[in-house]
Scaffold this active site. Structure first.
Site, short mmCIF file in Angstrom:
data_model
loop_
_atom_site.label_atom_id
_atom_site.label_comp_id
_atom_site.label_asym_id
_atom_site.label_seq_id
_atom_site.Cartn_x
_atom_site.Cartn_y
_atom_site.Cartn_z
N ASP A 1 0.79 -1.22 0.00
CA ASP A 1 0.00 0.00 0.00
C ASP A 1 0.83 1.28 0.00
OD1 ASP A 1 -2.54 1.52 0.58
OD2 ASP A 1 -1.44 1.93 2.41
N TYR B 1 -7.71 2.40 7.17
CA TYR B 1 -8.61 2.94 6.16
C TYR B 1 -10.04 2.76 6.65
CZ TYR B 1 -4.61 3.18 3.07
OH TYR B 1 -3.38 3.49 2.53
N ASP C 1 4.62 0.44 4.09
CA ASP C 1 4.51 -0.77 4.90
C ASP C 1 4.45 -2.00 4.01
OD1 ASP C 1 2.01 -0.51 3.79
OD2 ASP C 1 1.01 0.07 5.65
N GLU D 1 5.87 9.74 3.73
CA GLU D 1 5.50 8.41 3.23
C GLU D 1 4.77 8.51 1.89
OE1 GLU D 1 3.55 4.25 4.90
OE2 GLU D 1 2.97 6.14 5.84
#
Length: 512
Positions: free
Chosen positions: A78, A226, A81, A464
Site C-alpha cells: 500500500d 482505512y 509498509d 510516506e
C-alpha cells in the site's frame, strides 16, 4: 479605488498560482510520468517478472493466502509498509485506468503506455485471484497493527499474513464496488489489446457490483488504517458510472439516475470519497444529452467552486506558496486527486463546448481551471518556496529519507543477511542517512500548511508515499504532456495582463 482593489485581489491570486519562477516543458512532464509509473514496480508484491525495472526489489510474500488455501500472491504494498489493502489498491488501479482511457496519446508519446498497462494488470490479476466467488472477496493481506510494529524489508517479512474478506454475511460495499470500478475501467484499457481479458474483467465487475449493491454494508475491516467516512453510496455511483462507460449496459446509467439523490457536493477526491469522480463521469453523460443526470453536473461544478482560489464558495485554502491544503496527513494525496479531476472535468466541458464553470459571481474558464491544476503539478515537481521536488528522483533536490521500509533498508542483493523486525529500527529507521535505495517516482505526503518540509523518515505524515497518491498524479501529469504549453500560454496572453486571470464579475469574498 474599487477598481484598484479588484486588480490587487486578482494579482494576489495570480501570484499564488505563479509562485517562484520555474518552467517545465513537455519533456519534463514525460520524465515525471515515467517516474510516477516506475514507482509501482517498487511497490510490487509476489514473484517479480523478468521485466522488473526496480532492481533493488526482490520476490516477497510468496505464500500469501496459503492459510486459507487461496492464492493471494501479487498485488501492491500500500505505502511504506508491507500490507496489501484491497480498497485503496483498487482505487489506485481505477485511477491508472482512467488516465490510460483519457490520455493514451499523451502517455504513448512518453513511451509509457505499455508500462502503465503492465502496472494495471499486475494489480487486476491480484484482485481477480482475491475474488474467489460471487459473494467472496479477499480485501486485505497482513495485519496492519502487527506490521506497523516492525521495520523490515518485504523480502524478509515474518509478520502474520492475516487474511480479511467480505461475504454476504459480512459485507463491505465500498471495497466490492471499488474493485468493480477497477475491473470496469481496466476492461476499457484492454479492449483493443486483449479482448478476452477485457471481457473477463467486465464480467467480474458486474458480479462484484451486484454483490456490493445486494448486500449493502459499510466496510470497516481495514480500519483504523482505512476507515469509511463517506459511506458506500459514492462507490456504488462510481462503479455504476464505470460499468456504463465500459459498455455494461443502460441499466447502470439508470441506476445512477435513480440514485442521484445520493450525490453530495464534495471538496476532496480520495480513496474514501469518490463523489467528484462519479460526478465527472456522469456529468459527461448529461452533457451528451442524458437530461435526467443534471444533479451530477451541478455537483461537479460545485467541486470546482470549492477548490478554485477566488471562488465565493471556496472550501479548500491554499498554502502561501499556492498548494491546495486539505489536511495535514499526506496532504498531497488530496492535491493529486483534486488535480486529476480538475483536468478530467475541464476536458469534459471542452468536449461539450462549454466554456467553464460559474461560481456565484465569478466565472472560471476551462483555461483558468487547467492553469490552476497545472500550478499544483508544478508545485509538486519543484515550483514551490523550497524549490524542491516532492517526487523522489525528479530534479536535483528531493526527499532522501522516505518513510518506506524497502527503500530505507539495503537491498537483499547488497545486504543478503536477513534483517529482523527490530533490527530495521535500530540500524536504519533511526539513521539520519539517506535511504540506500532510491525509490524513483515516489511522491511523499508533502509540506505542511506553511510550505515547510522536514526530510525525516519518522515523519510518516509528510514523508510516506502511497499508491493512490502516485496514481492520481499519473492522470494529472498526463494531461500536461500536451496541454502544458497551451496552459502556459493562457497565463501569458497579453489580454490577461496578469491581473485578469479569472473572468471576474465581482471581487467580493476574497481574503488572503
Amino acid at each position: 479605488m474599487a477598481r484598484s482593489s479588484a486588480i490587487l485581489a486578482v494579482t494576489i491570486i495570480f501570484c499564488i498560482l505563479a509562485g517562484p519562477v520555474a518552467s517545465f516543458t513537455a519533456s519534463d512532464y514525460k520524465d515525471a510520468i515515467s517516474k510516477a509509473i516506475l514507482f509501482f514496480e517498487g511497490q510490487r508484491s509476489g514473484k517479480l517478472p523478468v521485466s522488473q525495472r526496480a532492481k533493488w526489489r526482490g520476490d516477497s510474500a510468496l505464500t500469501d493466502g496459503k492459510i486459507e488455501h487461496v492464492n493471494l500472491i501479487g498485488g501492491y504494498y500500500d505505502a511504506g509498509d508491507n500490507v496489501k489493502f484491497g480498497w485503496p489498491m483498487a482505487f489506485s488501479l481505477t485511477l491508472l485506468s482512467w488516465a490510460a482511457v483519457e490520455h493514451p496519446t499523451e502517455i504513448s508519446s512518453a513511451n509509457q503506455l505499455l508500462h502503465l498497462q503492465r502496472a494495471i494488470r499486475w494489480g487486476t490479476n491480484f484482485l481477480i485471484r482475491a475474488h474467489t466467488s460471487s459473494t467472496t472477496l479477499y480485501t486485505q493481506v497482513g495485519d496492519g497493527n502487527v506490521d506497523h510494529q516492525c521495520w523490515e524489508r518485504p523480502e524478509d517479512m515474518d509478520t502474520p499474513r492475516t487474511l480479511y474478506k467480505i461475504t454476504s454475511n459480512s459485507p463491505g460495499s465500498e471495497v466490492a464496488a471499488e474493485v468493480a470500478a477497477a475491473f470496469a475501467s481496466a476492461s476499457i484499457v484492454f479492449q483493443k489489446i486483449d479482448s478476452n481479458y477485457s471481457t473477463k474483467l467486465l464480467r467480474r465487475s458486474k458480479s462484484l457490483f451486484a454483490f456490493a449493491d445486494k448486500y449493502r454494508g459499510s466496510y470497516q475491516a481495514s480500519c483504523p488504517f482505512y476507515c469509511s467516512y463517506s459511506g458506500y453510496q459514492d462507490e456504488l455511483l462510481w462503479a455504476a458510472a464505470w460499468l456504463y462507460k465500459a459498455g455494461g449496459g443502460n441499466n447502470y446509467l439508470n441506476y445512477a439516475s435513480s440514485n442521484q439523490g445520493w450525490s453530495q457536493v464534495a471538496s476532496e477526491f480520495s480513496w474514501d470519497n469518490k463523489f467528484a469522480g462519479a460526478q465527472t463521469l456522469l456529468a459527461k453523460e448529461f452533457l451528451n444529452g442524458k437530461s435526467n443526470l443534471e444533479k451530477f453536473k451541478k455537483d461537479a461544478d460545485a467541486f470546482i467552486c470549492a477548490l478554485m482560489p477566488g471562488s465565493s464558495s471556496m472550501q479548500i485554502k491554499t498554502t502561501p506558496g499556492g498548494l491546495l491544503y486539505t489536511r495535514d496527513s499526506s496532504n498531497l494525496q488530496y492535491v493529486t486527486g483534486a488535480t486529476m479531476v480538475l483536468f478530467m472535468y475541464s476536458k469534459v466541458l471542452e468536449t461539450a463546448g462549454k466554456g467553464g464553470v460559474t461560481c456565484g459571481s465569478v466565472t472560471f474558464s476551462t483555461s483558468n481551471i487547467k492553469a490552476f491544476a497545472k500550478s499544483q503539478v508544478d508545485y509538486i515537481l519543484g515550483n514551490n518556496p523550497l524549490k524542491m521536488s516532492y517526487m523522489v528522483g525528479f530534479g536535483s533536490k528531493y526527499p532522501t529519507q522516505l518513510h518506506h521500509r524497502a527503500s530505507s533498508i539495503p537491498s537483499i542483493y547488497n545486504h543478503p543477511t536477513r534483517v529482523g523486525c527490530n533490527d530495521g529500527y535500530s540500524s536504519w529507521y533511526n539513521s539520519n542517512n539517506p535511504n540506500p535505495n532510491i525509490h524513483v517516482g515516489a511522491i511523499v505526503g508533502g509540506p505542511n500548511s506553511g510550505d515547510q518540509f522536514v526530510d525525516s523518515r519518522s515523519d510518516y505524515s509528510h514523508s510516506e508515499p502511497t499508491t493512490y497518491m502516485n496514481a492520481a498524479f499519473v492522470g494529472s501529469v498526463a494531461a500536461l504532456i500536451s496541454q502544458g504549453s497551451e496552459v502556459e500560454q493562457s497565463l501569458q496572453m497579453p489580454e490577461l495582463n496578469k491581473t485578469t486571470l479569472y473572468d471576474r464579475q465581482s471581487t467580493k469574498n476574497i481574503s488572503y
